[in-house]
Design a protein around this motif. Structure first.
Motif, PDB file in Angstrom:
ATOM      1  N   GLU A   1       0.863  -1.180   0.000  1.00 38.10           N
ATOM      2  CA  GLU A   1       0.000   0.000   0.000  1.00 38.10           C
ATOM      3  C   GLU A   1       0.900   1.230   0.000  1.00 38.10           C
ATOM      4  O   GLU A   1       1.863   1.292   0.764  1.00 38.10           O
ATOM      5  CB  GLU A   1      -0.881  -0.011   1.246  1.00 38.10           C
ATOM      6  CG  GLU A   1      -1.846   1.129   1.245  1.00 38.10           C
ATOM      7  CD  GLU A   1      -2.954   1.001   2.295  1.00 38.10           C
ATOM      8  OE1 GLU A   1      -3.423  -0.122   2.560  1.00 38.10           O
ATOM      9  OE2 GLU A   1      -3.319   2.046   2.837  1.00 38.10           O
ATOM     10  N   LYS A   2       0.616   2.180  -0.866  1.00 37.63           N
ATOM     11  CA  LYS A   2       1.435   3.392  -0.897  1.00 37.63           C
ATOM     12  C   LYS A   2       0.557   4.564  -1.321  1.00 37.63           C
ATOM     13  O   LYS A   2      -0.221   4.452  -2.262  1.00 37.63           O
ATOM     14  CB  LYS A   2       2.595   3.222  -1.878  1.00 37.63           C
ATOM     15  CG  LYS A   2       3.554   4.414  -1.883  1.00 37.63           C
ATOM     16  CD  LYS A   2       4.854   4.045  -2.587  1.00 37.63           C
ATOM     17  CE  LYS A   2       5.687   5.248  -2.980  1.00 37.63           C
ATOM     18  NZ  LYS A   2       6.181   6.079  -1.924  1.00 37.63           N
ATOM     19  N   THR A   3       0.704   5.659  -0.580  1.00 36.66           N
ATOM     20  CA  THR A   3      -0.068   6.855  -0.905  1.00 36.66           C
ATOM     21  C   THR A   3       0.865   7.920  -1.477  1.00 36.66           C
ATOM     22  O   THR A   3       1.965   8.121  -0.956  1.00 36.66           O
ATOM     23  CB  THR A   3      -0.778   7.382   0.354  1.00 36.66           C
ATOM     24  OG1 THR A   3      -1.697   6.377   0.785  1.00 36.66           O
ATOM     25  CG2 THR A   3      -1.551   8.662   0.068  1.00 36.66           C
ATOM     26  N   TYR A   4       0.434   8.567  -2.544  1.00 33.50           N
ATOM     27  CA  TYR A   4       1.179   9.685  -3.139  1.00 33.50           C
ATOM     28  C   TYR A   4       0.380  10.953  -2.906  1.00 33.50           C
ATOM     29  O   TYR A   4      -0.817  10.994  -3.225  1.00 33.50           O
ATOM     30  CB  TYR A   4       1.354   9.485  -4.650  1.00 33.50           C
ATOM     31  CG  TYR A   4       2.163   8.256  -5.010  1.00 33.50           C
ATOM     32  CD1 TYR A   4       3.530   8.351  -5.280  1.00 33.50           C
ATOM     33  CD2 TYR A   4       1.558   6.999  -5.078  1.00 33.50           C
ATOM     34  CE1 TYR A   4       4.273   7.213  -5.609  1.00 33.50           C
ATOM     35  CE2 TYR A   4       2.289   5.868  -5.403  1.00 33.50           C
ATOM     36  CZ  TYR A   4       3.644   5.973  -5.665  1.00 33.50           C
ATOM     37  OH  TYR A   4       4.364   4.854  -5.991  1.00 33.50           O
ATOM     38  N   SER A   5       1.034  11.970  -2.370  1.00 34.58           N
ATOM     39  CA  SER A   5       0.372  13.271  -2.237  1.00 34.58           C
ATOM     40  C   SER A   5       0.324  13.914  -3.622  1.00 34.58           C
ATOM     41  O   SER A   5       0.977  13.435  -4.561  1.00 34.58           O
ATOM     42  CB  SER A   5       1.154  14.161  -1.279  1.00 34.58           C
ATOM     43  OG  SER A   5       2.404  14.463  -1.878  1.00 34.58           O
ATOM     44  N   PHE A   6      -0.404  15.024  -3.742  1.00 36.47           N
ATOM     45  CA  PHE A   6      -0.436  15.712  -5.039  1.00 36.47           C
ATOM     46  C   PHE A   6       0.965  16.159  -5.451  1.00 36.47           C
ATOM     47  O   PHE A   6       1.324  16.073  -6.626  1.00 36.47           O
ATOM     48  CB  PHE A   6      -1.411  16.897  -4.997  1.00 36.47           C
ATOM     49  CG  PHE A   6      -2.841  16.460  -5.221  1.00 36.47           C
ATOM     50  CD1 PHE A   6      -3.287  16.119  -6.489  1.00 36.47           C
ATOM     51  CD2 PHE A   6      -3.729  16.369  -4.155  1.00 36.47           C
ATOM     52  CE1 PHE A   6      -4.599  15.697  -6.701  1.00 36.47           C
ATOM     53  CE2 PHE A   6      -5.042  15.945  -4.362  1.00 36.47           C
ATOM     54  CZ  PHE A   6      -5.482  15.607  -5.627  1.00 36.47           C
ATOM     55  N   ALA A   7       1.780  16.625  -4.483  1.00 35.00           N
ATOM     56  CA  ALA A   7       3.143  17.059  -4.827  1.00 35.00           C
ATOM     57  C   ALA A   7       3.963  15.868  -5.327  1.00 35.00           C
ATOM     58  O   ALA A   7       4.697  15.971  -6.327  1.00 35.00           O
ATOM     59  CB  ALA A   7       3.817  17.696  -3.616  1.00 35.00           C
ATOM     60  N   GLU A   8       3.830  14.736  -4.636  1.00 31.24           N
ATOM     61  CA  GLU A   8       4.579  13.536  -5.074  1.00 31.24           C
ATOM     62  C   GLU A   8       4.079  13.038  -6.431  1.00 31.24           C
ATOM     63  O   GLU A   8       4.869  12.605  -7.280  1.00 31.24           O
ATOM     64  CB  GLU A   8       4.442  12.427  -4.023  1.00 31.24           C
ATOM     65  CG  GLU A   8       5.222  12.723  -2.751  1.00 31.24           C
ATOM     66  CD  GLU A   8       4.835  11.803  -1.589  1.00 31.24           C
ATOM     67  OE1 GLU A   8       5.703  11.570  -0.732  1.00 31.24           O
ATOM     68  OE2 GLU A   8       3.668  11.341  -1.521  1.00 31.24           O
ATOM     69  N   LEU A   9       2.783  13.118  -6.621  1.00 27.11           N
ATOM     70  CA  LEU A   9       2.231  12.686  -7.911  1.00 27.11           C
ATOM     71  C   LEU A   9       2.790  13.571  -9.031  1.00 27.11           C
ATOM     72  O   LEU A   9       3.169  13.076 -10.095  1.00 27.11           O
ATOM     73  CB  LEU A   9       0.694  12.748  -7.869  1.00 27.11           C
ATOM     74  CG  LEU A   9      -0.036  12.331  -9.146  1.00 27.11           C
ATOM     75  CD1 LEU A   9       0.289  10.897  -9.540  1.00 27.11           C
ATOM     76  CD2 LEU A   9      -1.557  12.471  -8.974  1.00 27.11           C
ATOM     77  N   LEU A  10       2.860  14.863  -8.762  1.00 23.23           N
ATOM     78  CA  LEU A  10       3.404  15.777  -9.767  1.00 23.23           C
ATOM     79  C   LEU A  10       4.857  15.406 -10.110  1.00 23.23           C
ATOM     80  O   LEU A  10       5.230  15.357 -11.292  1.00 23.23           O
ATOM     81  CB  LEU A  10       3.329  17.227  -9.269  1.00 23.23           C
ATOM     82  CG  LEU A  10       3.898  18.282 -10.218  1.00 23.23           C
ATOM     83  CD1 LEU A  10       3.177  18.274 -11.560  1.00 23.23           C
ATOM     84  CD2 LEU A  10       3.814  19.675  -9.592  1.00 23.23           C
ATOM     85  N   ASP A  11       5.650  15.098  -9.080  1.00 29.13           N
ATOM     86  CA  ASP A  11       7.047  14.707  -9.337  1.00 29.13           C
ATOM     87  C   ASP A  11       7.108  13.458 -10.215  1.00 29.13           C
ATOM     88  O   ASP A  11       7.888  13.379 -11.165  1.00 29.13           O
ATOM     89  CB  ASP A  11       7.775  14.396  -8.019  1.00 29.13           C
ATOM     90  CG  ASP A  11       8.136  15.670  -7.279  1.00 29.13           C
ATOM     91  OD1 ASP A  11       8.043  16.754  -7.899  1.00 29.13           O
ATOM     92  OD2 ASP A  11       8.494  15.582  -6.086  1.00 29.13           O
TER      93      ASP A  11
END
Ligand code: PRX
Length: 631
Positions: free
Chosen positions: A82-92
């Motif tokens: 399970e892993k969550t990406y924040s919007f900032a991480e998704l953008l990267d």
């Protein structure tokens, strides 16, 4: 709350005003000053002078305003990760993927075929395409090499992105060998193939293969700004089945698509920034495109990307995810609910689902007993919605974000704003009276978000959808429906040879063509037969060449041919050997009569049948089957 009828009327009477207003929900490079160019019907160009970018709307705008909030919640019960990406991480991530694509020569308008399981990288790849104006075409991971090869040849991708393997019910399904086989069958050659190596299956690396993670890592910190694209720039192609054996590449635009999804999230799906959306579909289908990837992210919500089955590790897994991630809106298919109800309904009670505002269901008819069970168990509205790959968002539903229209059991609801739905006679094209069965048609222009054309085939787009109802410029859904006096529409099944297996849309012609690849087969007809859980399953009637002996082994070989050509999801549940097929004098197989007899219904008018003995044989088969079931 607005009055439904007034709202719907104004959306149809003045689409220009209605949709320009809705256009304000997204960020534009150059905001549109006009909503619609309908100078070449049935083609509709929405927001023709606007420019925008889907990825900027789904990712960048939220990375700026709420960078640390969750965007992608990736859960796999297959690999226990399970892993969550924040919007900032998704953008990267998306930027690095976009840079990687560019380093492989992918440019604006180039196609990128994505053949991936439900993992974060699949979403990164889709959004990276949107970022640079490449056109993605996602092929469902359950499709096998024949179906994949046909899509490779039609979309002619510059790049293919795949994974080593997916996993289903704990069983690893290697994708790479299927892809290699498909590339062997296809005429078109992509320049490169990017492989996400999950370490699930051994990979045989070919000269054109690139390991995805290493390349993406090398591209981190390369700036790739979202391309400012004309509104009608194609964003994606998604293949779907119809009457012929050749799948249709449904093509969607950029600006209309973004506005339609933003509006639907607000008016239909209770979508608010900070909420959590859980659609249990797959990125290979339209629900995955609209309501796993683009819709929730455009609305600033977190979206759950779930790799796993509804019943593993146990039938409580959906509700466990709802509890753990405080899901606010959930979207599933009736098939999944029927399965959960059959397995052990008690699982649901173990979890706190109080975060849920509503459960949406679509893709196939929702039967009343499943609907009542889930409504009682969850205590939230169960909102059916009816639409298609072609429309991209609901045609019929109740828009609870705008009006207080109540759902009605057995009906997905009323026409959504923007859809001018008509029930018409299939021969005359004239409206049918209330209470009578008609073809569900939509007057032009189709609202934003609907298909702009069929990829590479404008003529097929016009002919298939707008010329099947004689004498009228109406879009045919190829579904039968009936309306009650209040305008609620009830869906009565397809008018063409498409069947719906566990919410998956399949063409019987495609399955027939797969069966015909077996050298023993002289003739074949496939129909969809009722199934209590899956809605329908394919049943095949096969005429063998010469004096070949029918038997279980041959039946298995025929089933395997379907698995190889299309994928396991299309495997017939029953293969019946017959001497001939019921046909009209002009040689058309009477599939509807076959289906009726097999399901124990009246086959209707048989005056066109050429050889009645063919149907007698089917009656005998059905009776034998009934006796076997009773025994
Ligand atoms: O026959 C209708 C059925 O699914 C078809 C569209 O399938 P697909 O292109 O895969 O898109 C699914 C999007 C949800 C339709 O032509 N269908 C879809 N929704 C419903 C439905 N049948 C009954 N009730 C529904 N809510």
């Amino acid at each position: 709350m607005q009055d439904y009828r007034e709202l719907h009327r104004s959306s149809i009477a003045d689409p220009e005003a209605f949709w320009l207003n809705e256009a304000g929900r997204i960020d534009w490079g150059r905001p549109p000053t006009i909503a619609l160019d309908h100078s070449r019907p049935p083609f509709a160009r929405w927001f023709p002078d606007g420019t925008t970018n889907l990825c900027a709307n789904a990712v960048d705008r939220w990375a700026a305003s709420r960078p640390y909030e969750p965007a992608l919640i990736c859960v796999s019960t297959e690999t226990d990760t399970e892993k969550t990406y924040s919007f900032a991480e998704l953008l990267d991530q998306v930027t690095a993927w976009a840079a990687a694509f560019q380093s492989l020569g992918v440019g604006r308008g180039d196609r990128v075929l994505i053949y991936m399981p439900m993992i974060a990288e699949a979403v990164f790849a889709m959004l990276a395409c949107a970022r640079i104006g490449a056109v993605h075409t996602v092929v469902f991971g359950g499709f096998a090499s024949g179906a994949l090869a046909a899509r490779i040849d039609d979309a002619t991708p510059t790049l293919i992105v795949a994974a080593d393997a997916g996993s289903r019910m704990g069983r690893v399904i290697p994708y790479k060998p299927l892809l290699d086989e498909a590339l062997g069958m296809a005429d078109h050659r992509p320049s490169k193939v990017m492989i996400v190596d999950r370490g699930l299956a051994p990979v045989h690396w070919a000269h054109h293969d690139v390991e995805a993670n290493a390349l993406v890592d090398a591209c981190r910190h390369v700036e790739v700004a979202p391309a400012d694209l004309p509104s009608d720039h194609p964003s994606y192609i998604l293949y779907t089945s119809g009457t012929t054996g050749k799948p249709k590449g449904v093509q969607r635009d950029t600006g209309g698509h973004a506005v339609a999804l933003a509006a639907s999230m607000k008016h239909i799906f209770f979508g608010e920034p900070g909420g959590v959306f859980f659609a249990t579909s797959d990125i290979g289908w339209v629900v995955g495109h609209s309501y796993i990837v683009y819709g929730p992210l455009i609305a600033g919500m977190a979206t759950i990307v779930y790799e796993g089955a509804p019943i593993r590790p146990d039938p409580g897994i959906f509700w466990k995810l709802v509890e753990r991630h405080r899901v606010s809106t959930m979207f599933t298919a009736p098939t999944a609910l029927r399965l959960l109800k059959k397995e052990d309904p008690a699982h649901l009670a173990r979890y706190d689902c109080s975060s849920l505002k509503a459960l949406f269901v679509a893709g196939e008819p929702l039967d009343e007993s499943t609907s009542s069970w889930i409504a009682d168990s969850l205590g939230v509205p169960i909102l059916d919605n009816y639409w298609q790959t072609e429309t991209g968002w609901p045609i019929l539903t109740v828009c609870r974000g705008l009006t207080d229209v109540e759902p009605r059991l057995g009906s997905p609801g009323l026409p959504a704003y923007g859809f001018d739905v008509r029930l018409v006679d299939e021969v005359t094209g004239e409206p049918v009276p209330v209470g009578e069965k008609g073809v569900i048609a939509i007057a032009t222009p189709l609202p934003p978000g609907c298909l702009s054309t069929i990829w590479n085939d404008d003529a097929r787009f016009v002919k298939t959808y707008f010329q099947s109802i004689p004498g009228k410029m109406l879009y045919s859904t190829f579904d039968w429906g009936v309306q009650d006096t209040d305008g609620y529409t009830f869906i009565l099944g397809r008018t063409d040879d498409v069947i719906n297996v566990a919410g998956h849309r399949l063409g019987t012609r495609e399955i027939e063509e797969a069966i015909s690849t077996h050298p023993a087969v002289a003739d074949v007809a496939v129909v969809g037969a009722h199934d209590d859980i899956k809605g329908q399953t394919p049943v095949a009637f096969v005429v063998l060449r010469g004096a070949l002996a029918a038997g279980d082994e041959l039946a298995q070989a025929i089933i395997q041919a379907v698995a190889r050509e299309i994928g396991a999801l299309a495997k017939p549940t029953s293969v019946n050997f017959v001497d001939s097929l019921p046909k009209t004098r002009s040689g058309k197989v009477l599939r509807r009569a076959l289906q009726a007899v097999w399901e124990g219904r009246d086959p209707g008018d048989l005056t066109t049948i050429d050889d009645a003995s063919a149907l007698t044989a089917i009656y005998a088969l059905r009776d034998a089957r009934t006796m076997a079931t009773k025994a």
